[in-house]
Design a protein around this motif. Structure first.
Motif, PDB file in Angstrom:
ATOM      1  N   ALA A  17       0.834  -1.208   0.000  1.00  0.00           N
ATOM      2  CA  ALA A  17       0.000   0.000   0.000  1.00  0.00           C
ATOM      3  C   ALA A  17       0.867   1.256   0.000  1.00  0.00           C
ATOM      4  N   VAL A  20       2.439   1.956  -3.464  1.00  0.00           N
ATOM      5  CA  VAL A  20       1.488   2.513  -4.430  1.00  0.00           C
ATOM      6  C   VAL A  20       1.206   3.969  -4.116  1.00  0.00           C
ATOM      7  N   LEU A  21       1.021   4.282  -2.844  1.00  0.00           N
ATOM      8  CA  LEU A  21       0.755   5.663  -2.456  1.00  0.00           C
ATOM      9  C   LEU A  21       1.926   6.573  -2.822  1.00  0.00           C
ATOM     10  N   GLU A  24       2.036   7.324  -6.436  1.00  0.00           N
ATOM     11  CA  GLU A  24       0.988   8.275  -6.825  1.00  0.00           C
ATOM     12  C   GLU A  24       1.216   9.674  -6.261  1.00  0.00           C
ATOM     13  N   SER A  35      -1.311   3.823   4.868  1.00  0.00           N
ATOM     14  CA  SER A  35      -1.131   2.423   4.470  1.00  0.00           C
ATOM     15  C   SER A  35      -1.627   1.457   5.545  1.00  0.00           C
ATOM     16  N   ALA A  65      -4.718  -5.063  -3.417  1.00  0.00           N
ATOM     17  CA  ALA A  65      -4.129  -4.820  -4.738  1.00  0.00           C
ATOM     18  C   ALA A  65      -5.196  -4.559  -5.797  1.00  0.00           C
ATOM     19  N   VAL A  69      -6.473  -0.151  -3.826  1.00  0.00           N
ATOM     20  CA  VAL A  69      -5.517   0.683  -4.559  1.00  0.00           C
ATOM     21  C   VAL A  69      -6.233   1.442  -5.678  1.00  0.00           C
ATOM     22  N   ASP A  70      -7.173   0.791  -6.371  1.00  0.00           N
ATOM     23  CA  ASP A  70      -7.931   1.472  -7.426  1.00  0.00           C
ATOM     24  C   ASP A  70      -8.716   2.654  -6.868  1.00  0.00           C
TER      25      ASP A  70
END
Length: 127
Positions: A17, A20-21, A24, A35, A65, A69-70
């Motif tokens: 998590a 991904v953050l 972005e 997270s 995932a 995340v989306d």
């Protein structure tokens, strides 16, 4: 809820998590804060999901995932929104992950099915 965020085996999920953050553009401190909460939410969704048919995905890692995340990516694609209505929220996607990422904004989750509504209330209380 501490045991959801710090339970054994959650560190790889937190790193997923957080990665991904960071990708972005979320600030490192904020990515670390969010997270753990996203992992706690994914674990709640996995735990309740099979009983209430909240998602077709099984397991916290797949949910994190594939869905959570989306939701975060959607929030990053909508800069400047101050409120969001999630109609037919089901398991709380995208509303709950977005509320965790943007605590200063307002979110309204609408779910007509009673059992899913109870899950949403529980998730909001816990998180």
């Amino acid at each position: 809820m501490v045991d959801l965020m710090d339970a054994p085996g959650t560190e790889p999920l937190r790193e997923l998590a957080r990665g991904v953050l960071l990708t972005e553009g979320v600030e490192p401190g904020e990515a670390t804060r969010v997270s753990g909460k996203l992992v706690a939410y994914a674990r709640l969704l996995a735990d309740w999901g099979s009983r209430l048919n909240l998602t077709g995905l099984r397991g916290a890692e797949a949910i994190l995932a594939g869905l959570v995340v989306d939701s975060v990516l959607l929030g990053r694609a909508l800069p400047g929104f101050m409120s969001l209505v999630d109609i037919g929220s089901g398991g709380g996607l995208p509303g709950i992950p977005l509320a965790l990422l943007f605590p200063e904004r307002r979110f309204l989750l609408i779910e007509p099915r009673e059992r899913r509504h109870h899950f949403l209330r529980h998730a909001i209380r816990v998180l």
